[in-house]
Scaffold this motif. Sequence first.
Motif, PDB file in Angstrom:
ATOM      1  N   LYS B  75       0.802  -1.227   0.000  1.00 55.06           N
ATOM      2  CA  LYS B  75       0.000   0.000   0.000  1.00 55.06           C
ATOM      3  C   LYS B  75       0.836   1.280   0.000  1.00 55.06           C
ATOM      4  O   LYS B  75       0.423   2.298  -0.530  1.00 55.06           O
ATOM      5  CB  LYS B  75      -0.932   0.024   1.234  1.00 55.06           C
ATOM      6  CG  LYS B  75      -2.106  -0.929   1.162  1.00 55.06           C
ATOM      7  CD  LYS B  75      -3.164  -0.544   0.145  1.00 55.06           C
ATOM      8  CE  LYS B  75      -3.787   0.817   0.322  1.00 55.06           C
ATOM      9  NZ  LYS B  75      -4.654   0.934   1.473  1.00 55.06           N
ATOM     10  N   LEU B  76       1.992   1.244   0.657  1.00 56.68           N
ATOM     11  CA  LEU B  76       2.724   2.499   0.875  1.00 56.68           C
ATOM     12  C   LEU B  76       4.170   2.497   0.397  1.00 56.68           C
ATOM     13  O   LEU B  76       4.594   3.408  -0.318  1.00 56.68           O
ATOM     14  CB  LEU B  76       2.735   2.828   2.381  1.00 56.68           C
ATOM     15  CG  LEU B  76       1.566   3.587   2.937  1.00 56.68           C
ATOM     16  CD1 LEU B  76       1.776   3.810   4.439  1.00 56.68           C
ATOM     17  CD2 LEU B  76       1.422   4.937   2.257  1.00 56.68           C
ATOM     18  N   ILE B  77       4.903   1.497   0.822  1.00 61.84           N
ATOM     19  CA  ILE B  77       6.356   1.573   0.627  1.00 61.84           C
ATOM     20  C   ILE B  77       6.726   1.413  -0.848  1.00 61.84           C
ATOM     21  O   ILE B  77       7.545   2.181  -1.366  1.00 61.84           O
ATOM     22  CB  ILE B  77       7.065   0.536   1.523  1.00 61.84           C
ATOM     23  CG1 ILE B  77       6.871   0.956   2.984  1.00 61.84           C
ATOM     24  CG2 ILE B  77       8.549   0.409   1.183  1.00 61.84           C
ATOM     25  CD1 ILE B  77       7.375  -0.032   4.005  1.00 61.84           C
ATOM     26  N   ASP B  78       6.107   0.467  -1.526  1.00 51.40           N
ATOM     27  CA  ASP B  78       6.425   0.300  -2.952  1.00 51.40           C
ATOM     28  C   ASP B  78       5.937   1.478  -3.806  1.00 51.40           C
ATOM     29  O   ASP B  78       6.669   1.938  -4.691  1.00 51.40           O
ATOM     30  CB  ASP B  78       5.858  -1.027  -3.479  1.00 51.40           C
ATOM     31  CG  ASP B  78       6.698  -2.219  -3.009  1.00 51.40           C
ATOM     32  OD1 ASP B  78       7.791  -1.968  -2.449  1.00 51.40           O
ATOM     33  OD2 ASP B  78       6.272  -3.370  -3.183  1.00 51.40           O
ATOM     34  N   LEU B  80       5.675   4.514  -2.904  1.00 52.40           N
ATOM     35  CA  LEU B  80       6.205   5.793  -2.416  1.00 52.40           C
ATOM     36  C   LEU B  80       7.061   6.543  -3.455  1.00 52.40           C
ATOM     37  O   LEU B  80       6.894   7.763  -3.614  1.00 52.40           O
ATOM     38  CB  LEU B  80       6.991   5.562  -1.114  1.00 52.40           C
ATOM     39  CG  LEU B  80       7.488   6.819  -0.407  1.00 52.40           C
ATOM     40  CD1 LEU B  80       6.349   7.754  -0.050  1.00 52.40           C
ATOM     41  CD2 LEU B  80       8.277   6.446   0.865  1.00 52.40           C
ATOM     42  N   PRO B  81       7.968   5.868  -4.183  1.00 51.21           N
ATOM     43  CA  PRO B  81       8.769   6.630  -5.165  1.00 51.21           C
ATOM     44  C   PRO B  81       7.913   7.313  -6.225  1.00 51.21           C
ATOM     45  O   PRO B  81       8.237   8.408  -6.671  1.00 51.21           O
ATOM     46  CB  PRO B  81       9.670   5.566  -5.804  1.00 51.21           C
ATOM     47  CG  PRO B  81       9.663   4.422  -4.879  1.00 51.21           C
ATOM     48  CD  PRO B  81       8.361   4.450  -4.153  1.00 51.21           C
ATOM     49  N   LEU B  82       6.812   6.652  -6.588  1.00 54.39           N
ATOM     50  CA  LEU B  82       5.946   7.255  -7.608  1.00 54.39           C
ATOM     51  C   LEU B  82       5.271   8.517  -7.047  1.00 54.39           C
ATOM     52  O   LEU B  82       5.170   9.538  -7.723  1.00 54.39           O
ATOM     53  CB  LEU B  82       4.900   6.242  -8.069  1.00 54.39           C
ATOM     54  CG  LEU B  82       4.093   6.650  -9.296  1.00 54.39           C
ATOM     55  CD1 LEU B  82       4.980   6.798 -10.514  1.00 54.39           C
ATOM     56  CD2 LEU B  82       2.979   5.638  -9.559  1.00 54.39           C
ATOM     57  N   LEU B  83       4.841   8.411  -5.771  1.00 51.87           N
ATOM     58  CA  LEU B  83       4.236   9.586  -5.125  1.00 51.87           C
ATOM     59  C   LEU B  83       5.249  10.728  -5.034  1.00 51.87           C
ATOM     60  O   LEU B  83       4.969  11.871  -5.407  1.00 51.87           O
ATOM     61  CB  LEU B  83       3.790   9.219  -3.700  1.00 51.87           C
ATOM     62  CG  LEU B  83       2.457   8.535  -3.519  1.00 51.87           C
ATOM     63  CD1 LEU B  83       2.268   8.161  -2.056  1.00 51.87           C
ATOM     64  CD2 LEU B  83       1.334   9.458  -3.964  1.00 51.87           C
ATOM     65  N   ALA B 161      11.091   3.535   3.906  1.00 51.91           N
ATOM     66  CA  ALA B 161      10.918   4.891   3.358  1.00 51.91           C
ATOM     67  C   ALA B 161      12.213   5.384   2.714  1.00 51.91           C
ATOM     68  O   ALA B 161      12.197   6.000   1.642  1.00 51.91           O
ATOM     69  CB  ALA B 161      10.476   5.840   4.467  1.00 51.91           C
ATOM     70  N   ALA B 162      13.328   5.096   3.367  1.00 54.62           N
ATOM     71  CA  ALA B 162      14.624   5.567   2.839  1.00 54.62           C
ATOM     72  C   ALA B 162      14.921   4.945   1.480  1.00 54.62           C
ATOM     73  O   ALA B 162      15.550   5.580   0.623  1.00 54.62           O
ATOM     74  CB  ALA B 162      15.735   5.234   3.822  1.00 54.62           C
ATOM     75  N   LYS B 225      12.708  -1.456  -5.975  1.00 54.28           N
ATOM     76  CA  LYS B 225      12.083  -2.419  -5.057  1.00 54.28           C
ATOM     77  C   LYS B 225      13.107  -3.417  -4.526  1.00 54.28           C
ATOM     78  O   LYS B 225      13.042  -3.842  -3.374  1.00 54.28           O
ATOM     79  CB  LYS B 225      10.967  -3.178  -5.780  1.00 54.28           C
ATOM     80  CG  LYS B 225       9.675  -2.391  -5.888  1.00 54.28           C
ATOM     81  CD  LYS B 225       8.648  -3.222  -6.646  1.00 54.28           C
ATOM     82  CE  LYS B 225       7.541  -2.348  -7.192  1.00 54.28           C
ATOM     83  NZ  LYS B 225       6.756  -3.054  -8.224  1.00 54.28           N
ATOM     84  N   ALA B 226      14.066  -3.746  -5.374  1.00 59.52           N
ATOM     85  CA  ALA B 226      15.082  -4.726  -4.975  1.00 59.52           C
ATOM     86  C   ALA B 226      15.968  -4.186  -3.852  1.00 59.52           C
ATOM     87  O   ALA B 226      16.651  -4.959  -3.174  1.00 59.52           O
ATOM     88  CB  ALA B 226      15.944  -5.094  -6.186  1.00 59.52           C
TER      89      ALA B 226
END
Lengths: 310, 264
Positions: B75-78, B80-83, B161-162, B225-226
């Motif tokens: 829902k969030l971490i993956d 996040l970069p797009l957001l 997040a980092a 993601k990796a």
Amino acid sequence: METSAISTKKLTKFYGSRRGIENVGLDIAPGEVFGFLGPNGAGKTTTIRLFLDLLRPTRGRACILGRDCRRESQAVRRRVGYLPGEFQLYENLDGRRLIAYLGGLGGEVDPVRVRNLAGRLQAELDRPIRTLSHGNKQKLAILLAFLHRPPVLILDEPTSGLDPLMQQEFFGLIDECRREGRTVFLSSHNLPEVEKVCDRVGSIRNGRLVAVEKVANLRSAMVRVVELFCEREPAPWAFADLPGLGDLVLDGRRIGCTLQGPIGPLLDRAGPFGIVDLLSRRPTLEEFFLAMYGEGGSGHDRQHLPQDPR
Amino acid sequence: MIGSIFLKTLADLRGQTLVWSLGLAVLGAVNVLLYPTVQNMPGLVAFLDNLPPAFKAMIGDVQALARIEGFLRVKLIDPLPLLLAVFAVAQGAALIAGEIEARSLDLLLARPVSRSRVVLEKFMALAAATVIMTVGLVLGLVGGAIFVETGIGVGYFLRGAANALPLTWLFAALALLASCRCSRSRTAALTAGSVVVAAYVFETLRLTTPALRGWDELSLFAIQKAGFTGQGSLDPGPICGLLAAAIGLGLAAAVVFDRRDLAD
């Protein structure tokens, strides 16, 4: 070149195939106040932007205090105070923060100097910049240009937007620079302004330097457009051989002419016909340089250009 | 307060940064707080397991959704970069081109600062703003975890997040490069935004098209993601790769800006 405050050698800038400036050669001495004249689009701003390394020359080079404006641009800008012709300040700041930011990038900001300049220019430091008029923004930009007492000042249309009182204060600042041996390069299309403060003027048209003259020479060469209205119809013979008189038109009781030099001899000759009214105006810059150097800056113009020592 | 280009840029971004940070914090907290309701949904995993393979591929590890780590990751971490890329591209595109449009750049460049310094300080300020935003997300997650027993340490949230940052910075550097090349921030944003969208579309195609499954190395999002392993640790390989690319693009932006004319 080492002894010049500002020098250019065959400085050329083309925008694609369009000419900005071509083969501009200038040699401005330290302590000189140099006026750079020309109509809009003549190449004044292009020349200045080349000095500041905002543009890169197509050919030729420019040096300020012996340093190449391209290769040593940071060192050049450390020694130059610049006032752009058209600019916007950061609207979200007030004057004080603007000076802290932009002034701080140029070295330590002396608060006494800021106070002094702000007082003289009546600059409003505590109001948000977005609420200031064009003239008040101009004052802040002038303050920034003079802030660090730079040895060279490059000012593009500096008095635009200033009221007459502030213009006088500005001319006072220029005079101080001259007394302190600092160099001022002042671009303008306002001939009286240039005449008032400059030692020499260069005229640029269509990207070419047309002439460089001492203001004193310019003044003596200045042609006035004169109209006299008399009580009686004047006789043409009365004006024969009058030195400096040109384009004489006698139209009933009206005398129209151009005049170079003092007006006294003309009044002496017209006096016997009963002068009722006199209109005299100085030519516009465009009229003056067209009359003096013609279109394009070739032929006769060359003798007015400085010798290229290189 | 604004004694440097870095601080001035950060100050200019403060409003947007604050709004985004608060938004991400709320998003993080809400997701943690809602997890118990998802966890208690009967037959959720069975339902997800029956989805068409393409959908399952986009979700990732379906079984993991039954655990909070997996839920938060999907829902969030993956994403996040797009957001963050939306922010990075919009702001990065305006850093230089915006000043050109506003006609404020002349006075800045008349100061004795190099153009490279202008670009790099602005880039660092934008990067710092994205760090603040991810901290906002982490604070939201930690805040939510006060009320819901997650069993997850702060370190997990921080690492997740980092891991979004290197790819965000890469997109920011790309937008900055476009900003240094173009004289209009809208053109710069469109250029960089197109690359982000293309990268995302490629990642989606890669996940849903069996023929592209092996093309992980070509997908920026797959590489990102990796960097965050299933065990919740960071893999330095992908992270360093993305960081190097971001730094390279940042330097390219400085070179492009240094070489260009700034016409009146």
